[in-house]
Design an enzyme around this catalytic site. Structure first.
Site, short mmCIF file in Angstrom:
data_model
loop_
_atom_site.label_atom_id
_atom_site.label_comp_id
_atom_site.label_asym_id
_atom_site.label_seq_id
_atom_site.Cartn_x
_atom_site.Cartn_y
_atom_site.Cartn_z
N ASP A 1 0.65 -1.26 0.01
CA ASP A 1 -0.06 0.01 0.07
C ASP A 1 0.74 1.17 0.07
OD1 ASP A 1 -2.27 1.71 0.10
OD2 ASP A 1 -3.21 0.65 1.68
N GLU B 1 -10.48 7.58 3.91
CA GLU B 1 -9.29 6.79 4.84
C GLU B 1 -9.31 7.55 6.04
OE1 GLU B 1 -5.60 5.83 2.90
OE2 GLU B 1 -6.29 6.43 0.98
#
Ligand code: BGC
Ligand code: BGC
Length: 810
Positions: free
Chosen positions: A314, A514
Site C-alpha cells: 500500500d 481513509e
C-alpha cells in the site's frame, strides 16, 4: 513461521499464556485456485527471467504514482507498474477527460516498450482504485459504496458490477483495479467502514469471489483476463477492519483464529476465484506491521492458501515497518511483498533495493520469486500480446462510461441497497401525484451522495457539473413526480411558499476517505450547527409529514433525527443513480407499489453514540436496529420515541485545533511573549465559542496554539489537506502578518472588517515554510510586529479545494 505442534499448543494453554505470550498460530485454509498453473507460462517466465539484468528485476518490483513519475523515468527504470492514486490524474487535472487518461496510459506503455531491455520487452501494468465503479474518471458509472452493496445481499449483482467496472476501466486504458476491499469492519469509527461490505464475514465471503469474477472474468475460460477485463486486487490483507478503536492504519489485536475466521474470511473465495493480486494492509496485527510480517504474507497467504499471484504494497506503507523508511525496506520484500507501492519515493527505493540485492540483504532468490509472480500475472493477463492500451478491445469507447446499460445496473443496486428503518403509519410509499418539498443539502448534491474515492481522493471539491452521467436524488424525485402529474419543489433550506403535502429531506455526512473519516470520539451525527435536525423539527411542527433520506458511510447515532421523521431511509452512499431512490419511495401512478424495499442492514445500527464496537454475535448484543434489519412495505414501521441523551464527555471532533471555544485537552493557546497581546472570549454562534485576539504592536508577538503531544500531520500533508480558519478582522493589520510562516497579510487586509471569512491554507505551504509536519509542536501561530485585532471561531484540518501551490503572497 510461528507454527507450533499440538504439544506446544497444549503447553501454551496450560501455562495460561494465551494473553501474554505470542498467540498460538493457526493454519489458514488450503485453497485451490481456479487458475491452474500453466506449464507454458511457467517456462516463458523462466526464459524471460534468465535474460533480465538485476536492475530490470528491481524495476519490476517498484510502482510509482503518475503524479511523481514521467514516461521518461519509466523508460529509464523499467518499472513493473504505475498507479494513479486518488488525487493523481493526467496533467494534474482530476477532471481530465477520458481521452486524456487513455493517451496517458499509452504514453507510459510506449515508454516501457521503448526502453532498452536486455531481453524481452516487459510491458507495465497500470492500476487505479475503481472501488465503486471507475469513479475516479469524470462521466463513469458510480456504484453505491460497498456498505450499500452489503445491504443488497445479492452476490450476482456484485459480479455484474465488477463486469461493468472492468469495461469502463479498459475504455480508458487501465489494466489493474485495487478492488475489492474485503475488510470485515468491526468498529464503525473507522474512516474506511463504507469500503467494507459488512461487519459479518459471511457477506464478505459470499461477495469476494463474485467481484473478482466480474472484474477478471471466469477462471478456466477464454473470458479470463480477456477482452474487457482487468486484474483484481483483494485488499487489504489482513485485518484492516479490526484495528483497535477503528483507527486507520492502526493495530488489530485479534487472535490468530479470529484474524483468519473473521478478518480473513474473504480471501479463500477470492483466491479460489483466481484473484491475481493481493494488497498488504497498512495496519499491524498484534503489534507487527503486516508489511513486515512474514508469517502472514509468506506463510498464510502464499504457503497455506497457495496464492501464486503478486502481493502489492500500500501507499508507502513499507515505510512504517520498524527500521524501514519510504525509500528503504528490505524487510518488506523479505517478508513476502512482491511490489512496493512507492508513489513519490520510487527513486530512493529503487536505488536502495538494488544495493540490498547486491549486498545480499535481499536474497536474489526472493527477488526472482517476486519478479516471477509479477511476470506470471502479466502473462496470465496477456499483457505481452495486448499492444498499446488504446488498441485493445473497448479502448476509446468512451460512450461506455456511464452508458444507459451500465447506469441501469447501478440504479438496480441503489434500489436494492436502501434500508427502511422507520415508516410510521406506513407513510411510504408516497403517491407521486402530490406536492412534494425536497429539502436538505444532500438533495441535489451528487458528490455528497457518492462519498470518497469519487473523482478526487476525498470526494470533495466537486459540483453537479462534474457528473455528466448522473442524477441527483432530487433529479430522480422530480422526474417521477412530474411524470405522474404531481409537483416537486427543490428547496435546500426547506423554506416554502405553498405548504407541501409531504417533505423529503436528504442530509448526512460529507464525503471523506481513509483516516480523514476516522471518528474516534463518537458515532453521533453532529454537524456543529444541527441545521438538519432543526429543519426536520420545523417541518414536523408545521404538520408536514417528513421522510428522511440519510446519506452516510456508516451507521450513526441519529436518534433525534429519527424521532423528528415519520419515515427514515438509510441510503448509505448510493453514487450516480439518485433515481434509484424515487423508484422505491414512490408508488406507481396507478397506486401500486413500484419497487419494494429490499435492503437489510449489513452493519448493526447503534442505540447510543458511544456504542461501538457493536457486531452481530456479540455477547449482550443490544443494537437499535439489528444486523439484517430492514422493513418492507406492508410491515408495521412505527417506532417508539428514542432516547436523545447524548454521551457524556464528547469533546472536540478529530482534526479540530480550536472549536466550541476550546482547544483539545492538554493543549494551550497563548500569546508569546505574554505581554504581546490579549485573548478575550467572545460569542459567534454560542456563548464564548470564539476568541478575539489583540496584538498590542509593542514588538513581534505570536498567538500560538501548542499541541501536546506534538501532532503528526505528514499524511494529511501528502494527502493535500488544508488548515481552515474561520475569522473576522476587527481592526486591520498595521504590519505584515504570518500564519505559521505563511504570509496572510493580504487576506486580512482585503477582508471587509466585521464580517466572517474563511481562510484556507494547504498544509503543504507550512511544510514549504519550514514546519516539521511529522512533529508539529505549534500547529497554529499568527505573528506580527504591528497592531491587529482578529477574532477566530474555528481552526481545523480538512480537505478543502484550493490550489495547492498557492501559499499566499506577502
Ligand atoms: C489506500 C489503498 C489504495 C492506495 C492507492 C492507499 O492509501 O490505502 O486502498 O489502493 O492508496 O490509491
Ligand atoms: C492519494 C491516495 C492515497 C493517499 C494516501 C493521496 O494523495 O491520492 O490514493 O491513498 O494519498 O495518503
Amino acid at each position: 513461521m510461528r507454527k507450533v505442534g499440538a504439544a506446544g499448543l497444549l503447553a501454551l494453554l496450560l501455562a495460561g499464556a494465551a494473553l501474554a505470550a505470542p498467540a498460538a498460530p493457526v493454519h489458514w485454509p488450503s485453497v485451490k485456485s481456479a487458475v491452474a498453473r500453466d506449464p507454458k507460462i511457467e517456462a516463458r517466465i523462466e526464459s524471460i527471467l534468465k535474460r533480465m539484468s538485476v536492475e530490470e528485476k528491481v524495476g519490476q518490483v517498484v510502482q510509482p504514482d503518475i503524479a511523481f513519475v514521467t514516461p521518461e523515468d519509466v523508460r529509464k527504470y523499467k518499472f513493473g507498474s504505475i498507479l494513479a492514486g486518488g488525487n493523481s490524474a493526467p496533467h494534474d487535472d482530476n477532471k481530465a477527460p477520458a481521452v486524456d487518461w487513455l493517451k496517458q496510459a499509452d504514453d507510459f506503455w510506449k515508454a516501457s516498450q521503448s526502453a532498452d531491455w536486455k531481453g524481452e520487452k516487459i510491458p507495465l501494468i497500470y492500476g487505479i482504485d475503481a472501488v465503486h465503479g471507475h469513479a475516479n474518471i469524470v462521466g463513469a458509472t458510480i456504484f453505491p459504496q460497498n456498505i450499500g452493496l452489503g445491504a443488497t445481499r445479492d452476490p450476482e449483482l456484485i459480479k455484474r458490477i465488477g463486469e461493468v467496472t472492468a469495461k469502463e476501466m479498459v475504455a480508458t486504458g487501465f489494466d489493474w483495479d485495487f478492488s475489492p476491499t474485503l475488510a470485515v469492519v468491526r468498529d464503525d469509527r473507522w474512516g474506511r467502514i463504507y469500503e467494507g461490505f459488512s461487519e459479518d464475514p459471511s457477506i464478505v465471503r459470499s461477495y469476494a469471489g463474485k467481484m473478482v469474477e466480474g472484474l477478471q472474468g471466469h477462471a478456466g475460460t477464454k473470458d479470463f483476463l480477456g477482452a474487457g477485463h482487468v486484474i483484481a486486487t483483494a485488499k487489504h490483507f489482513v485485518g484492516d477492519g479490526g484495528t483497535a478503536g477503528g483507527k486507520d492504519q492502526g493495530d488489530n489485536p485479534s487472535s490468530p483464529a479470529q484474524l483468519r475466521d473473521i478478518h480473513g474470511a474473504g480471501y479463500p473465495p477470492a483466491i479460489q476465484a483466481g484473484v491475481q493480486s493481493v494488497m498488504a494492509s497498512f495496519s499491524s496485527v498484534r503489534g507487527e506491521k503486516v508489511h513486515g510480517d512474514k508469517e502472514l504474507l509468506n506463510g498464510a497467504l502464499k504457503q497455506d492458501m497457495h496464492f501464486d499471484g503478486l502481493v502489492v504494497g500500500d501507499w508507502n506503507a513499507h515505510g512504517q515497518v520498524p527500521g524501514c523508511s519510504n525509500t528503504s525496506c528490505a524487510a518488506s520484500i523479505n517478508a513476502g511483498l512482491d511490489m512496493f507501492m512507492a508513489p513519490d519515493s520510487w527513486k530512493g527505493l529503487y536505488e536502495n533495493t538494488l544495493k540490498q540485492v547486491q549486498s545480499g540483504e535481499i536474497p536474489m532468490s526472493r527477488l526472482d520469486d517476486a519478479v516471477r509472480r509479477i511476470l506470471r500475472v502479466k502473462l496470465r493477463a496477456h499483457m505481452f500480446d495486448k499492444g498499446a492500451p488504446s488498441t485493445r478491445p473497448f479502448a476509446g469507447q468512451f460512450q461506455l462510461l456511464g452508458s444507459p446499460e451500465h447506469r441501469a445496473v447501478a440504479r438496480q443496486a441503489v434500489r436494492e441497497s436502501l434500508v427502511l428503518l422507520k415508516n410510521a403509519r406506513q407513510l411510504l410509499p408516497l403517491s407521486p401525484k402530490t406536492n412534494v418539498l425536497v429539502a436538505g443539502d444532500g438533495a441535489d448534491n451528487i458528490a455528497k451522495q457518492s462519498g470518497g474515492w469519487t473523482i478526487t481522493w476525498q470526494g470533495t471539491g466537486l459540483t453537479n457539473a462534474d457528473f455528466p452521467h448522473a442524477q441527483s436524488i432530487w433529479g430522480g424525485i422530480n422526474e417521477a413526480v412530474t411524470a405522474a402529474g404531481g409537483k416537486a419543489v427543490l428547496s435546500a433550506d426547506g423554506s416554502y411558499s405553498a405548504k407541501p403535502d409531504v417533505a423529503i429531506v436528504v442530509f448526512g455526512e460529507d464525503p471523506y476517505a481513509e483516516f480523514v473519516g476516522d471518528r474516534p470520539r463518537s458515532l453521533e451525527f453532529s454537524p456543529a450547527d444541527k441545521k438538519d435536525l432543526e429543519l426536520l423539527r420545523k417541518l414536523k411542527a408545521a404538520g408536514i409529514p417528513v421522510v428522511s433520506v440519510f446519506l452516510s458511510g456508516r451507521p450513526m447515532w441519529v436518534n433525534p433525527e429519527i424521532n423528528a421523521s415519520d419515515a427514515f431511509v438509510a441510503a448509505f452512499l448510493p453514487g450516480s443513480e439518485g433515481g434509484g431512490i424515487s423508484d422505491v419511495i414512490f408508488r406507481k401512478a396507478d397506486g401500486r407499489v413500484n419497487s419494494d424495499f429490499h435492503g437489510k442492514l449489513s452493519y448493526s445500527w447503534p442505540k447510543r453514540a458511544d456504542q461501538t464496537p457493536l457486531n452481530v454475535g456479540d455477547k449482550n448484543y443490544d443494537p437499535l436496529f439489528a444486523f439484517g434489519y430492514g422493513l418492507k412495505y406492508g410491515q408495521k414501521g412505527d417506532l417508539p420515541q428514542l432516547s436523545e441523551e447524548r454521551p457524556k464527555g464528547g469533546g472536540l471532533p478529530e482534526g479540530v485545533l480550536f472549536g466550541r471555544g476550546a482547544v483539545p485537552q492538554g493543549w494551550s493557546m497563548a500569546f508569546e511573549p505574554a505581554s504581546g497581546g490579549q485573548i478575550k472570549g467572545v460569542d459567534r454562534r454560542a456563548q464564548e465559542d470564539s476568541r478575539q485576539l489583540t496584538w498590542s504592536g509593542t514588538g513581534p508577538a505570536t498567538m500560538a496554539i501548542r499541541a501536546n503531544p506534538p501532532l503528526d500531520l505528514s499524511r494529511e500533508t501528502t494527502g493535500q489537506l488544508s488548515l481552515v480558519v474561520d475569522y473576522r478582522v476587527d481592526s486591520p493589520p498595521t504590519a505584515p502578518v504570518t500564519l505559521s510562516g505563511v504570509p496572510i497579510t493580504e487576506a486580512l487586509r482585503s477582508a471587509p472588517a466585521g464580517a466572517w471569512h474563511t481562510l484556507t491554507v494547504p498544509l503543504g505551504c507550512f511544510e514549504k515554510a519550514g514546519e516539521d509536519m511529522k512533529n508539529l509542536k505549534v500547529p497554529f501561530a499568527i505573528s506580527t510586529a504591528g497592531q491587529l485585532k482578529l477574532t477566530i471561531s474555528d481552526v481545523r484540518v480538512l480537505s478543502a479545494t484550493v490550489a495547492q501551490d498557492q501559499c499566499g503572497a506577502p
